[in-house]
Motif scaffolding. Sequence first.
Motif, PDB file in Angstrom:
ATOM      1  N   VAL A  83      -8.829 -10.409 -15.802  1.00 30.26           N
ATOM      2  CA  VAL A  83      -7.483  -9.907 -15.539  1.00 30.26           C
ATOM      3  C   VAL A  83      -7.422  -9.384 -14.105  1.00 30.26           C
ATOM      4  N   ASP A  84      -6.461  -9.886 -13.351  1.00 29.45           N
ATOM      5  CA  ASP A  84      -6.327  -9.459 -11.949  1.00 29.45           C
ATOM      6  C   ASP A  84      -5.569  -8.127 -11.907  1.00 29.45           C
ATOM      7  N   LEU A  85      -6.277  -7.063 -12.229  1.00 30.23           N
ATOM      8  CA  LEU A  85      -5.639  -5.751 -12.291  1.00 30.23           C
ATOM      9  C   LEU A  85      -5.214  -5.255 -10.916  1.00 30.23           C
ATOM     10  N   HIS A  86      -6.014  -5.535  -9.918  1.00 29.75           N
ATOM     11  CA  HIS A  86      -5.628  -5.091  -8.576  1.00 29.75           C
ATOM     12  C   HIS A  86      -4.424  -5.887  -8.060  1.00 29.75           C
ATOM     13  N   GLY A  87      -4.349  -7.162  -8.455  1.00 24.44           N
ATOM     14  CA  GLY A  87      -3.154  -7.943  -8.126  1.00 24.44           C
ATOM     15  C   GLY A  87      -1.918  -7.397  -8.820  1.00 24.44           C
ATOM     16  N   MET A  88      -2.088  -6.986 -10.083  1.00 22.96           N
ATOM     17  CA  MET A  88      -1.005  -6.338 -10.822  1.00 22.96           C
ATOM     18  C   MET A  88      -0.556  -5.065 -10.107  1.00 22.96           C
ATOM     19  N   ASN A  89      -1.525  -4.284  -9.674  1.00 21.06           N
ATOM     20  CA  ASN A  89      -1.192  -3.037  -8.979  1.00 21.06           C
ATOM     21  C   ASN A  89      -0.499  -3.296  -7.649  1.00 21.06           C
ATOM     22  N   GLU A  90      -0.840  -4.395  -7.004  1.00 19.94           N
ATOM     23  CA  GLU A  90      -0.186  -4.737  -5.745  1.00 19.94           C
ATOM     24  C   GLU A  90       1.299  -4.989  -5.956  1.00 19.94           C
ATOM     25  N   LEU A  91       1.658  -5.598  -7.093  1.00 22.25           N
ATOM     26  CA  LEU A  91       3.069  -5.809  -7.406  1.00 22.25           C
ATOM     27  C   LEU A  91       3.796  -4.470  -7.505  1.00 22.25           C
ATOM     28  N   ARG A 151       7.371  10.184   5.098  1.00 25.07           N
ATOM     29  CA  ARG A 151       6.568   9.413   4.160  1.00 25.07           C
ATOM     30  C   ARG A 151       6.992   7.951   4.213  1.00 25.07           C
ATOM     31  N   TYR A 152       6.013   7.085   4.371  1.00 28.43           N
ATOM     32  CA  TYR A 152       6.257   5.643   4.385  1.00 28.43           C
ATOM     33  C   TYR A 152       5.490   5.053   3.207  1.00 28.43           C
ATOM     34  N   ILE A 153       6.202   4.837   2.114  1.00 25.87           N
ATOM     35  CA  ILE A 153       5.600   4.406   0.862  1.00 25.87           C
ATOM     36  C   ILE A 153       5.961   2.940   0.633  1.00 25.87           C
ATOM     37  N   ARG A 165       8.960  -2.240   0.498  1.00 23.00           N
ATOM     38  CA  ARG A 165       8.803  -3.621   0.028  1.00 23.00           C
ATOM     39  C   ARG A 165       7.853  -4.436   0.896  1.00 23.00           C
ATOM     40  N   CYS A 166       6.907  -3.741   1.479  1.00 27.36           N
ATOM     41  CA  CYS A 166       5.823  -4.421   2.195  1.00 27.36           C
ATOM     42  C   CYS A 166       4.610  -3.500   2.164  1.00 27.36           C
ATOM     43  N   ILE A 167       3.435  -4.093   2.301  1.00 28.13           N
ATOM     44  CA  ILE A 167       2.204  -3.324   2.150  1.00 28.13           C
ATOM     45  C   ILE A 167       1.270  -3.548   3.328  1.00 28.13           C
ATOM     46  N   LYS A 168       0.415  -2.556   3.541  1.00 27.27           N
ATOM     47  CA  LYS A 168      -0.674  -2.718   4.508  1.00 27.27           C
ATOM     48  C   LYS A 168      -1.610  -3.805   3.995  1.00 27.27           C
ATOM     49  N   PRO A 169      -2.186  -4.601   4.874  1.00 24.70           N
ATOM     50  CA  PRO A 169      -2.156  -4.526   6.339  1.00 24.70           C
ATOM     51  C   PRO A 169      -1.090  -5.387   7.017  1.00 24.70           C
ATOM     52  N   ASP A 170      -0.007  -5.716   6.323  1.00 24.32           N
ATOM     53  CA  ASP A 170       1.070  -6.481   6.936  1.00 24.32           C
ATOM     54  C   ASP A 170       1.594  -5.716   8.164  1.00 24.32           C
ATOM     55  N   GLU A 227       5.198  -1.559  11.962  1.00 24.28           N
ATOM     56  CA  GLU A 227       6.368  -1.625  12.837  1.00 24.28           C
ATOM     57  C   GLU A 227       7.474  -0.701  12.323  1.00 24.28           C
ATOM     58  N   ILE A 228       7.635  -0.648  10.999  1.00 23.26           N
ATOM     59  CA  ILE A 228       8.632   0.237  10.404  1.00 23.26           C
ATOM     60  C   ILE A 228       8.341   1.693  10.778  1.00 23.26           C
ATOM     61  N   VAL A 229       7.070   2.070  10.693  1.00 19.76           N
ATOM     62  CA  VAL A 229       6.676   3.434  11.049  1.00 19.76           C
ATOM     63  C   VAL A 229       7.020   3.721  12.506  1.00 19.76           C
ATOM     64  N   GLU A 230       6.644   2.813  13.372  1.00 18.95           N
ATOM     65  CA  GLU A 230       6.874   3.018  14.801  1.00 18.95           C
ATOM     66  C   GLU A 230       8.357   3.197  15.114  1.00 18.95           C
ATOM     67  N   LYS A 231       9.189   2.343  14.548  1.00 17.73           N
ATOM     68  CA  LYS A 231      10.616   2.390  14.845  1.00 17.73           C
ATOM     69  C   LYS A 231      11.266   3.647  14.274  1.00 17.73           C
ATOM     70  N   ASP A 232      10.790   4.073  13.114  1.00 17.99           N
ATOM     71  CA  ASP A 232      11.428   5.215  12.465  1.00 17.99           C
ATOM     72  C   ASP A 232      10.971   6.555  13.024  1.00 17.99           C
ATOM     73  N   CYS A 233       9.678   6.680  13.305  1.00 21.07           N
ATOM     74  CA  CYS A 233       9.156   8.005  13.669  1.00 21.07           C
ATOM     75  C   CYS A 233       9.400   8.355  15.128  1.00 21.07           C
ATOM     76  N   GLY A 234       9.586   7.350  15.975  1.00 21.50           N
ATOM     77  CA  GLY A 234       9.865   7.606  17.379  1.00 21.50           C
ATOM     78  C   GLY A 234       8.660   7.986  18.210  1.00 21.50           C
ATOM     79  N   VAL A 235       7.468   7.838  17.632  1.00 24.25           N
ATOM     80  CA  VAL A 235       6.233   8.128  18.367  1.00 24.25           C
ATOM     81  C   VAL A 235       5.616   6.799  18.810  1.00 24.25           C
ATOM     82  N   ALA A 236       5.223   6.718  20.062  1.00 27.40           N
ATOM     83  CA  ALA A 236       4.637   5.491  20.582  1.00 27.40           C
ATOM     84  C   ALA A 236       3.312   5.193  19.873  1.00 27.40           C
TER      85      ALA A 236
END
Length: 207
Positions: free
Chosen positions: A39-47, A131-133, A138-143, A148-157
Amino acid sequence: MTIKAVVFDIGNVLVTWDPEKLYDAVIGEDRRKRMFDQVDLHGMNELVDLGAPFKETIYSTAEKYPDWGDEVRMWYDRWIEMASPVLDQSVQCLRALRAKDIPVFALSNFGIESFDYAVTKYPFLDEFDKRYISGHLRCIKPDASIYEIVEKDCGVAPENLLFADDRLDNCEAAIERGWHAHLFKTPKGWAQELVDRGLLTKAEAGL
């Protein structure tokens, strides 16, 4: 380069994440290994981390594997036992940084409902400046898109961000974008990193 904000992963940085340990304790290591092979439990958790419904995703997976149904449902029914214990020194560092007015963000692969549940058990998860959850984003690390979302939102280089994560691929993805990254292995090692960078004193970091 001056660090202007610190970014924490959550699983295995602030809170232990070890499903295998719980399964080993409940059904034994040999049976756990057979289940994880089938059973791909980690794949399930990724969903779930991508925003799929928490209980529904796990219970529907259990229905597909009747030989393992009870064990798969444990992923939901006993989830908080998989996400424990708290790594107290890391929490101390988080709070010490905020006490010094250093912004602290969370960047974590985490489901929407599972994160909300975790906050009820671990109130410090509600203490971040931002918090970036992944479930919400609807996207996960290491994508690269989640960084990029963090960078644009937080305003820190990027060059002013310091990131701690327990997975090398997640750290490498951050570094590729110009972030500083610490591959988390122990709370003490992370605390020392914060001291070495002049962000905390040894006493503040619990060293």
